[in-house]
Structure formats: C-alpha cells, structure tokens
Scaffold this motif. Structure first.
Motif, PDB file in Angstrom:
ATOM      1  N   UNK A 192      14.200 -32.425  38.065  1.00  0.00           N
ATOM      2  CA  UNK A 192      12.834 -31.966  39.132  1.00  0.00           C
ATOM      3  C   UNK A 192      12.963 -32.713  40.451  1.00  0.00           C
ATOM      4  N   UNK A 193      12.538 -32.084  41.478  1.00  0.00           N
ATOM      5  CA  UNK A 193      12.379 -32.617  42.878  1.00  0.00           C
ATOM      6  C   UNK A 193      11.085 -32.754  43.041  1.00  0.00           C
ATOM      7  N   UNK A 194      10.670 -34.005  43.404  1.00  0.00           N
ATOM      8  CA  UNK A 194       9.299 -34.277  44.021  1.00  0.00           C
ATOM      9  C   UNK A 194       9.172 -34.706  45.239  1.00  0.00           C
ATOM     10  N   UNK A 195       8.294 -34.042  45.921  1.00  0.00           N
ATOM     11  CA  UNK A 195       8.040 -34.124  47.352  1.00  0.00           C
ATOM     12  C   UNK A 195       7.167 -35.260  47.632  1.00  0.00           C
ATOM     13  N   UNK A 196       7.299 -36.485  48.061  1.00  0.00           N
ATOM     14  CA  UNK A 196       6.430 -37.611  48.328  1.00  0.00           C
ATOM     15  C   UNK A 196       5.291 -37.115  49.263  1.00  0.00           C
ATOM     16  N   UNK A 197       4.069 -37.604  49.096  1.00  0.00           N
ATOM     17  CA  UNK A 197       2.918 -37.395  49.774  1.00  0.00           C
ATOM     18  C   UNK A 197       2.837 -38.159  51.147  1.00  0.00           C
ATOM     19  N   UNK A 198       3.480 -39.294  51.155  1.00  0.00           N
ATOM     20  CA  UNK A 198       3.496 -40.253  52.228  1.00  0.00           C
ATOM     21  C   UNK A 198       4.998 -40.655  52.782  1.00  0.00           C
ATOM     22  N   UNK A 199       4.821 -41.123  54.001  1.00  0.00           N
ATOM     23  CA  UNK A 199       6.164 -41.565  54.381  1.00  0.00           C
ATOM     24  C   UNK A 199       6.632 -42.994  53.668  1.00  0.00           C
ATOM     25  N   UNK A 213       0.477 -47.280  32.799  1.00  0.00           N
ATOM     26  CA  UNK A 213       0.775 -47.971  33.652  1.00  0.00           C
ATOM     27  C   UNK A 213       0.737 -46.994  35.232  1.00  0.00           C
ATOM     28  N   UNK A 214       0.132 -47.417  36.261  1.00  0.00           N
ATOM     29  CA  UNK A 214      -0.042 -46.861  37.307  1.00  0.00           C
ATOM     30  C   UNK A 214       0.687 -47.206  38.465  1.00  0.00           C
ATOM     31  N   UNK A 215       1.173 -46.514  39.466  1.00  0.00           N
ATOM     32  CA  UNK A 215       1.745 -47.001  40.725  1.00  0.00           C
ATOM     33  C   UNK A 215       1.040 -46.899  42.002  1.00  0.00           C
ATOM     34  N   UNK A 216       0.601 -47.945  42.451  1.00  0.00           N
ATOM     35  CA  UNK A 216      -0.368 -47.731  43.811  1.00  0.00           C
ATOM     36  C   UNK A 216       0.172 -46.508  44.757  1.00  0.00           C
ATOM     37  N   UNK A 217      -0.707 -45.640  45.105  1.00  0.00           N
ATOM     38  CA  UNK A 217      -0.081 -44.810  46.168  1.00  0.00           C
ATOM     39  C   UNK A 217      -0.300 -45.264  47.584  1.00  0.00           C
ATOM     40  N   UNK A 218       0.688 -45.119  48.365  1.00  0.00           N
ATOM     41  CA  UNK A 218       0.798 -45.837  49.809  1.00  0.00           C
ATOM     42  C   UNK A 218      -0.476 -45.270  50.540  1.00  0.00           C
ATOM     43  N   UNK A 219      -0.988 -46.083  51.552  1.00  0.00           N
ATOM     44  CA  UNK A 219      -1.944 -45.528  52.642  1.00  0.00           C
ATOM     45  C   UNK A 219      -1.052 -45.042  53.505  1.00  0.00           C
ATOM     46  N   UNK A 220      -1.959 -44.326  54.590  1.00  0.00           N
ATOM     47  CA  UNK A 220      -1.188 -43.927  55.864  1.00  0.00           C
ATOM     48  C   UNK A 220      -0.944 -45.212  56.901  1.00  0.00           C
ATOM     49  N   UNK A 230      -9.063 -45.827  43.650  1.00  0.00           N
ATOM     50  CA  UNK A 230      -8.254 -46.491  42.604  1.00  0.00           C
ATOM     51  C   UNK A 230      -6.823 -46.049  42.566  1.00  0.00           C
ATOM     52  N   UNK A 231      -6.527 -44.913  42.887  1.00  0.00           N
ATOM     53  CA  UNK A 231      -4.896 -44.328  42.859  1.00  0.00           C
ATOM     54  C   UNK A 231      -4.444 -45.377  44.002  1.00  0.00           C
ATOM     55  N   UNK A 232      -4.811 -45.672  45.049  1.00  0.00           N
ATOM     56  CA  UNK A 232      -4.135 -46.612  46.024  1.00  0.00           C
ATOM     57  C   UNK A 232      -4.111 -47.931  45.572  1.00  0.00           C
ATOM     58  N   UNK A 233      -4.463 -48.524  44.715  1.00  0.00           N
ATOM     59  CA  UNK A 233      -4.525 -49.576  44.286  1.00  0.00           C
ATOM     60  C   UNK A 233      -3.855 -49.816  42.945  1.00  0.00           C
ATOM     61  N   UNK A 234      -3.514 -48.658  42.220  1.00  0.00           N
ATOM     62  CA  UNK A 234      -2.866 -48.500  40.936  1.00  0.00           C
ATOM     63  C   UNK A 234      -3.730 -49.195  39.995  1.00  0.00           C
ATOM     64  N   UNK A 235      -4.962 -48.798  39.747  1.00  0.00           N
ATOM     65  CA  UNK A 235      -5.948 -49.415  38.702  1.00  0.00           C
ATOM     66  C   UNK A 235      -6.841 -48.251  38.028  1.00  0.00           C
ATOM     67  N   UNK A 236      -7.120 -48.552  37.035  1.00  0.00           N
ATOM     68  CA  UNK A 236      -8.130 -47.649  36.237  1.00  0.00           C
ATOM     69  C   UNK A 236      -9.543 -47.806  36.259  1.00  0.00           C
ATOM     70  N   UNK A 237     -10.317 -46.840  36.329  1.00  0.00           N
ATOM     71  CA  UNK A 237     -11.877 -47.090  35.940  1.00  0.00           C
ATOM     72  C   UNK A 237     -12.404 -46.541  34.626  1.00  0.00           C
TER      73      UNK A 237
END
Length: 345
Positions: free
Chosen positions: A241-248, A332-339, A156-163
């Motif tokens: 605040x500095x946030x280190x992104x998990x993905x490229x 409101x959710x922001x989809x996380x990018x895939x690898x 769900x996080x990678x599509x920005x949706x709720x369950x």
C-alpha cells in the motif's frame, strides 16, 4: 451476583430496573445508558416522573458511571401493563452534536488544554489531563460549521492523544493506558461466551509513505520531490500500500509513519469479544482503557489485552458484561505534524 442500578433525577432515586444497558468505549466521547421497567397499570405513571432533557446521574453498585442528561423517554402500554424506557448519556455527548458558540474562534500560542477548555466551557464541561500535551499551538482556528468534537479531534490528532469521558461529566485527555485490572478473563471460569474476528483487509506486507519535501539550493530536485519511508510485515503475503502523507516531511519522518501504520494496523486487525457473568471482577467494575490478562485455551492465547469497550447489561439472561478487547498497541497514536507556520488551518 446481583447488582444495583440507580438513576438520580431531580433528587429522586429510581431503581429496580428490569432491563439495563450501559456502554463505554475508548472511541466514543460519551458513555450511554438505557433503562427499562414494566409494571402493571397504573404504577409506572405515578412512580416515574422523568422528562427528556432532565439532568441525571447513573450509579452502578454505588459507583458513578454517567453524569449527563436524559435524551429520550419511551412509553408504551396496553390494557394490562405500562412500560417506560429512559435513555441518556454523559454531558460530553453535547460536544458530539453541537457547534462551538463561544467568544473566541482563533487562538494563538495556546496549549491543547486551554483551547479545548474554551470549546467545552459553554457546555459546562471541565477538561482533565492525564498525559503530556506537548508544546503550545502557534495558531488554531475553528472552521465554520465545525462541531465541537471535530475541533477537539483535530487538536488531539496533532498531539497524539485520546479524548474520553470519565463518567463524572468531564472530558479527559489521555493515552492508551497501562493500568491493569486485577481480575483476569479466563475461559472456563468467568466467560459465558466469546467471539473472535481476524481480518487482513486493512493490513499489508509493505507500507510505503510518500510525501513532498521543501527544496532549496542544497537539495537535489529528485530527493526533494519524493522523500519516502518504508516498513514491512513479513508475516503477510505480498501486499503493498502507498500512503500519501498529508504534510511535508523527511525520509525519517515518513519511515516513522510507515512503521506506525504497520504496527497499529496489525494490532487492530484482531478483535475479541468476551461475555462475562458479572459486572465486576474482584469487587471492581470492568472499565475501558485498562489492561486485562486473558487466558483462552480455545483460541490459544494467554496474554495481556486492552479493554477498548465495555457493555453492561441486565436482561433475561441475567447480569452480563461484554468486553471488546484489542492488542495493547491498537490505540497508540502518532502525532500529526503541523504546517510549516505552525497553524492548523
């Protein structure tokens, strides 16, 4: 106004409960309930034959709110009376506790509904879509020892949706709703009490999201090493605040992430809890993930808010509903990018 609660177990209908708590939340995958009755001996022993693990359906004023199982039965007695408390939750509660035990552990080129349906199938739970779920996942694999809810949340996080649960024994894939309830929350009319929390602990004036790009012959090392995005909230004193992104990503994707952090953190910084004098408004039960208009001259607000959670109760104070309200953008959710290879490993 009086309300009626019925618990159906093994085709038997149990009602006239003296204490009731039913809870539903946008953040919880299963609705829960707790019902209690106290009677003079030996009436309760003969009247209530409910066991832990029994399938059950809970209705409030004829509307199904929970379809699941009894997961706890407490009994107590003295020389005068006997009490029994029955607690349970939706079928989706098993997804919170249990690990996946189906035949597939890796999926290729399947969409979110297909994968989650496979995860839910051993537990007899259907998946209902209320929103767009985007493209297929190139690869998805369940990690060893991962609970069902952890796998579902990753998807769900990678599509920005709720369950959420729909109370009918199904899992619903949805978004923060724009559907509106017709009854407003009005201080001086249907509000018995209220609490308000406003915290700046998790909000900042400057959000800097940094990451790593993929370098090539056409990208200078400096720009490849540290793309970033920045968003500001001028209403807050200097706090960075500095946030280190998990993905490229790129400057544009990180700027979008920074803007999302600023908006959602601000929306979640204020919470309102209103206790109302009835389980219903205009003959409709209060419901989570719905927009409601709030008029509160004490706090100086007159605007739409999102119902993040609902607690129905019957106790010594009578019938009450507690609404947990937040800004409409709080979920409101922001989809996380895939690898890069499209996998979620």
């Amino acid at each position: 106004m009086k309300h009626n609660v019925q618990l159906i177990v093994n085709n038997n209908v149990y009602e006239q409960w003296q204490e009731v708590t039913v809870s539903a939340s946008m953040e919880a995958l299963a609705r829960t309930f707790s019902l209690k009755v106290v009677e003079k001996l030996p009436k309760v022993n003969s009247a209530i034959a409910i066991k832990n693990g029994d399938a059950c359906t809970l209705l409030m004023d004829g509307e199904v709110l929970v379809t699941g199982f009894v997961n706890k039965v407490d009994k107590s007695y003295d020389h005068q009376s006997h009490s029994i408390t029955v607690s349970g939750r939706d079928k989706t509660g098993d997804l919170v506790d249990c690990s996946y035990d189906g035949n597939l552990y890796e999926w290729n080129d399947r969409n979110l509904q297909q994968i989650i349906s496979d995860i839910c199938e051993p537990y007899g739970i259907k998946v209902i879509l209320e929103t767009n779920i985007g493209a297929n996942f190139k690869k998805f694999r369940i990690e060893q020892g991962e609970r069902c809810i952890e796998s579902i949340d990753r998807l769900c996080r990678h599509r920005g949706v709720l369950r959420m649960s729909d109370g009918q024994g199904n899992l619903v894939i949805t978004n923060s709703s724009t559907k509106r309830l017709s009854t407003p929350v009005v201080v001086g009319k249907n509000v018995k009490s209220s609490t308000f929390s406003d915290s700046q602990l998790d909000i900042f004036s400057r959000y800097v999201v940094k990451g790593q790009n993929i370098g090539d012959d056409n990208i200078y090392a400096e720009s490849s090493a540290e793309p970033q995005g920045i968003a500001t909230d001028e209403a807050i004193r200097h706090r960075t605040t500095v946030i280190l992104a998990e993905d490229i990503g790129t400057n544009a994707t990180y700027a979008k992430r920074a803007y999302w952090e600023a908006i959602v953190r601000r929306a979640r910084s204020q919470t309102y809890n209103y206790t109302l004098d009835s389980w219903k408004g205009n003959d409709q039960l209060w419901q989570e993930n719905r927009i409601v208009k709030v008029e509160d001259p004490i706090l100086g607000i007159k605007r739409d808010m999102l119902i993040a959670g609902v607690d129905f109760s019957l106790n010594s104070r009578g019938f009450e509903t507690k609404l947990n309200l937040v800004h409409p953008k709080a979920f409101d959710l922001l989809p996380e990018p895939e690898k890069e290879d499209g996998s979620l490993y």
